[in-house]
Design an enzyme around this catalytic site. Structure first.
Site, PDB file in Angstrom:
ATOM      1  N   ASP A  19       4.669   0.709  11.810  1.00  0.00           N
ATOM      2  CA  ASP A  19       3.454   0.068  11.293  1.00  0.00           C
ATOM      3  C   ASP A  19       3.335  -1.387  11.717  1.00  0.00           C
ATOM      4  OD1 ASP A  19       3.457   1.882   8.108  1.00  0.00           O
ATOM      5  OD2 ASP A  19       2.870   2.451  10.140  1.00  0.00           O
ATOM      6  N   CYS A  52      -5.074   7.776   9.066  1.00  0.00           N
ATOM      7  CA  CYS A  52      -5.315   7.160  10.374  1.00  0.00           C
ATOM      8  C   CYS A  52      -5.011   8.156  11.491  1.00  0.00           C
ATOM      9  CB  CYS A  52      -4.431   5.930  10.541  1.00  0.00           C
ATOM     10  SG  CYS A  52      -5.027   4.547   9.560  1.00  0.00           S
ATOM     11  N   LYS A  84       0.847  -1.211   0.000  1.00  0.00           N
ATOM     12  CA  LYS A  84       0.000   0.000   0.000  1.00  0.00           C
ATOM     13  C   LYS A  84       0.869   1.242   0.000  1.00  0.00           C
ATOM     14  CE  LYS A  84      -1.615   1.809   3.997  1.00  0.00           C
ATOM     15  NZ  LYS A  84      -1.364   3.241   4.241  1.00  0.00           N
ATOM     16  N   ASN A  85       1.917   1.256   0.833  1.00  0.00           N
ATOM     17  CA  ASN A  85       2.698   2.486   1.007  1.00  0.00           C
ATOM     18  C   ASN A  85       3.710   2.723  -0.094  1.00  0.00           C
ATOM     19  OD1 ASN A  85       1.164   3.045   3.186  1.00  0.00           O
ATOM     20  ND2 ASN A  85       2.686   2.457   4.708  1.00  0.00           N
ATOM     21  N   ARG A  88       0.282  14.479  12.772  1.00  0.00           N
ATOM     22  CA  ARG A  88       0.622  14.297  11.351  1.00  0.00           C
ATOM     23  C   ARG A  88       0.653  15.626  10.599  1.00  0.00           C
ATOM     24  NH1 ARG A  88      -1.729   8.795   9.115  1.00  0.00           N
ATOM     25  NH2 ARG A  88       0.339   8.732   8.181  1.00  0.00           N
ATOM     26  N   ARG A 144      -8.370  -0.407   4.380  1.00  0.00           N
ATOM     27  CA  ARG A 144      -7.558   0.659   3.770  1.00  0.00           C
ATOM     28  C   ARG A 144      -6.200   0.107   3.333  1.00  0.00           C
ATOM     29  NH1 ARG A 144      -7.802   6.151   7.033  1.00  0.00           N
ATOM     30  NH2 ARG A 144      -6.469   6.592   5.250  1.00  0.00           N
TER      31      ARG A 144
HETATM   32  C1  EPZ Z   1       4.078   7.118   5.980  1.00  0.00           C
HETATM   33  O1  EPZ Z   1       3.294   8.121   6.594  1.00  0.00           O
HETATM   34  C2  EPZ Z   1       3.186   5.884   5.931  1.00  0.00           C
HETATM   35  N1  EPZ Z   1       2.007   6.171   5.136  1.00  0.00           N
HETATM   36  C3  EPZ Z   1       2.773   5.487   7.342  1.00  0.00           C
HETATM   37  O2  EPZ Z   1       1.989   4.303   7.259  1.00  0.00           O
HETATM   38  C4  EPZ Z   1       4.032   5.193   8.157  1.00  0.00           C
HETATM   39  O3  EPZ Z   1       3.673   4.865   9.485  1.00  0.00           O
HETATM   40  C5  EPZ Z   1       4.932   6.435   8.146  1.00  0.00           C
HETATM   41  O4  EPZ Z   1       5.230   6.808   6.778  1.00  0.00           O
HETATM   42  C6  EPZ Z   1       6.244   6.193   8.885  1.00  0.00           C
HETATM   43  O5  EPZ Z   1       6.912   5.106   8.327  1.00  0.00           O
HETATM   44  C7  EPZ Z   1       2.080   6.137   3.774  1.00  0.00           C
HETATM   45  O6  EPZ Z   1       3.136   5.907   3.216  1.00  0.00           O
HETATM   46  C8  EPZ Z   1       0.808   6.388   3.019  1.00  0.00           C
HETATM   47  P1  EPZ Z   1       6.105  10.522   8.055  1.00  0.00           P
HETATM   48  P2  EPZ Z   1       3.805   9.653   6.606  1.00  0.00           P
HETATM   49  O7  EPZ Z   1       5.984  11.744   7.251  1.00  0.00           O
HETATM   50  O8  EPZ Z   1       4.508   9.953   5.348  1.00  0.00           O
HETATM   51  C9  EPZ Z   1       6.294  13.779  11.472  1.00  0.00           C
HETATM   52  C10 EPZ Z   1       0.112   2.936   7.592  1.00  0.00           C
HETATM   53  O9  EPZ Z   1      -0.466   2.424   8.561  1.00  0.00           O
HETATM   54  N2  EPZ Z   1       6.131  14.759  10.368  1.00  0.00           N
HETATM   55  O10 EPZ Z   1       7.337   9.675   7.936  1.00  0.00           O
HETATM   56  O11 EPZ Z   1       2.683  10.500   7.032  1.00  0.00           O
HETATM   57  C11 EPZ Z   1       4.984  13.060  11.751  1.00  0.00           C
HETATM   58  O12 EPZ Z   1       4.192  13.803  12.635  1.00  0.00           O
HETATM   59  C12 EPZ Z   1       0.611   4.360   7.675  1.00  0.00           C
HETATM   60  O13 EPZ Z   1       0.312   2.366   6.491  1.00  0.00           O
HETATM   61  C13 EPZ Z   1       6.263  16.112  10.634  1.00  0.00           C
HETATM   62  O14 EPZ Z   1       6.520  16.512  11.775  1.00  0.00           O
HETATM   63  O15 EPZ Z   1       4.854   9.562   7.794  1.00  0.00           O
HETATM   64  C14 EPZ Z   1       5.429  11.764  12.373  1.00  0.00           C
HETATM   65  O16 EPZ Z   1       5.681  11.977  13.741  1.00  0.00           O
HETATM   66  C15 EPZ Z   1       0.426   4.977   9.051  1.00  0.00           C
HETATM   67  N3  EPZ Z   1       6.094  16.999   9.624  1.00  0.00           N
HETATM   68  C16 EPZ Z   1       6.755  11.475  11.665  1.00  0.00           C
HETATM   69  O17 EPZ Z   1       7.173  12.721  11.075  1.00  0.00           O
HETATM   70  C17 EPZ Z   1       5.804  16.598   8.345  1.00  0.00           C
HETATM   71  O18 EPZ Z   1       5.692  17.473   7.450  1.00  0.00           O
HETATM   72  C18 EPZ Z   1       6.646  10.411  10.589  1.00  0.00           C
HETATM   73  O19 EPZ Z   1       5.847  10.911   9.578  1.00  0.00           O
HETATM   74  C19 EPZ Z   1       5.685  15.220   8.093  1.00  0.00           C
HETATM   75  C20 EPZ Z   1       5.852  14.314   9.106  1.00  0.00           C
END
Ligand code: EPZ
Length: 417
Positions: A306, A116, A22-23, A121, A398
């Site tokens: 995850d 989610c 998915k990701n 986020r 999802r």
């Molecule tokens: C991706 O989410 C995945 N989703 C998530 O999977 C996964 O848990 C996550 O990466 C971490 O590996 C998809 O790929 C669709 P991040 P993403 O940006 O991109 C902070 C699932 O269940 N952050 O790496 O949203 C954020 O708050 C989902 O499949 C900022 O502060 O994750 C978090 O604490 C859940 N500012 C951390 O970084 C930003 O602009 C990780 O977020 C962006 C993120």
């Protein structure tokens, strides 16, 4: 509202071929918007998040057609640059269209993305990078309006956190921006490599994906291609958890062993015998798992956040105490109270969970709070005594293609209710 009914007590045994990731599927779909030609993506899982992304692409003027596990997108004549709130709110990965929209259209109007509810986020890293690449940003009460008056240009970008989504947005925007982008502090997840491989096959010039420093040399135009999406490492780990928790045995086909390296040691610490067999993985579980000790989630190649919920599920009936520290999202333990309804003994202190294993859980009516937490409840129910109903099961759809059909193939008594 969808529900799953699970009757526990069977040792799961058999073979499963792992779905497409998915990701990776979601950013790849977004990346097709950068390409004024036809692209065919293979091994695409049938997920509600994939359907929602296709709705957004069609709204933006693309044609999108699914034939079995393949999806063909044609973004030759994009028509819009505004993603309506209803579509934006459906999923987190709608934010992946920010980079492609600015790259193709020079403008974008978006709302805060959905996804989610596992934490705040924010999208500040995405916006800051787009600004460095030439975008002006105006925020109103409910939406964000971006313009790129003189087109996107390369930049030297340092991410304070290896955000997966921000890394992907930057790669997609920089692929057809003017000049070269140096990205430091990039996410190193396998999905980043999949995205770069796809775009390079379309004529992009991206090097270093999978490492912290990535160089993207912008090209004028990308061409179409056919590409197979990588296997889903998180669903693979969840399938292993289902077999492990029921004292069973499973052969997972179509996995990439390297992607599972962060989780396999924990399975072995719990007493599982895990062996690689060509492109498959065999797991043989003990009658009762022993605690994995302590896990700390971290960006790849650390233990994946995850997979955390499924390991919490296994820890609930392990023969001792297990600990998990969640460092990525602030609300990923909210599922614990649902496990407690099944007799689990879990103490949550801030970002730390302490799980005191009990001999067996019992069936209950529980609620999925997010995709991975809901899937973990269903997995826990497989080992529980009696019947469990998981409500809000649409959250699981999802990211897990036909969870009931998949687990029934290895002997589970589970069905949508
Ligand atoms: C991706 O989410 C995945 N989703 C998530 O999977 C996964 O848990 C996550 O990466 C971490 O590996 C998809 O790929 C669709 P991040 P993403 O940006 O991109 C902070 C699932 O269940 N952050 O790496 O949203 C954020 O708050 C989902 O499949 C900022 O502060 O994750 C978090 O604490 C859940 N500012 C951390 O970084 C930003 O602009 C990780 O977020 C962006 C993120």
């Amino acid at each position: 509202m969808a529900e799953l009914t699970v009757t526990g007590g069977r040792r799961l045994m058999g073979e499963i071929t792992v779905q497409g990731a998915k990701n990776s599927a979601l950013p790849l779909l977004a990346a097709t918007f950068c390409i004024p030609a036809k692209c065919t993506l293979q091994n695409m899982p049938a997920l509600s998040d994939v359907s929602a992304t296709l709705s957004i692409l069609r709204h933006l003027g693309c044609t999108a057609r699914r034939e079995g596990q393949s999806i063909t997108i044609d973004a030759t004549t994009p028509a819009r640059y505004i993603i309506p709130e209803s579509l934006m709110r459906e999923l987190r990965s709608s934010i992946f269209l920010l980079g492609p929209l600015l790259a193709r259209f020079g403008r974008a109007e978006i709302f805060a993305p959905g996804g989610c509810n596992i934490g705040a986020r924010p999208i500040d890293l995405h916006l800051a990078a787009m600004k460095q690449m030439g975008a002006t940003i105006r925020q109103t009460d409910e939406k964000i309006i971006l313009r790129v008056p003189r087109g996107l240009h390369g930049a030297d970008i340092n991410l304070r956190f290896p955000s997966v989504g921000a890394t992907e947005n930057i790669i997609m925007a920089a692929a057809i921006a003017r000049g070269t982008t140096q990205l430091h502090g990039a996410a190193r997840e396998p999905e980043i490599v999949d995205l770069a491989d796809f775009l390079n096959r379309c004529g992009a010039k991206i090097s270093g994906a999978g490492k912290s420093d990535i160089v993207i040399e912008g090209v004028r135009r990308l061409h179409g291609c056919t590409y197979q999406v990588m296997p889903d490492r998180i669903i693979a780990s969840s399938c292993l958890s289902a077999a492990a928790l029921t004292g069973g045995e499973i052969l997972l086909r179509g996995v990439n062993h390297a992607h599972l390296a962060p989780v396999l040691p924990a399975f072995r610490r719990m007493g599982c015998r895990v062996t690689a067999v060509n492109d498959a993985l065999h797991l043989y579980a003990p009658r009762r798992l022993v605690p994995f000790g302590a896990l700390v989630t971290a960006p790849y190649p650390g233990f994946p956040t995850d997979s955390q919920s499924a390991f919490l599920a296994m820890a609930c009936t392990a023969s001792g105490v297990s600990r998990i520290k969640e460092t990525i999202f602030e609300s990923r333990f909210h599922q614990a109270r649902e496990f407690a309804k099944m007799g689990a003994h879990i103490a949550i202190r801030g970002s730390q969970a302490e799980i005191y294993g009990v001999p067996r859980l019992h069936g209950a009516r529980v609620k999925a709070m997010d995709l991975r937490g809901g899937a973990a409840l269903a997995v826990a129910a497989l080992g529980a005594h009696g019947q469990t109903t998981v409500t809000c099961a649409e959250l699981i759809d999802r990211g897990w293609e036909d969870i009931a059909g998949t687990l029934r193939r290895i002997g589970a008594n589970i069905a949508p209710s």
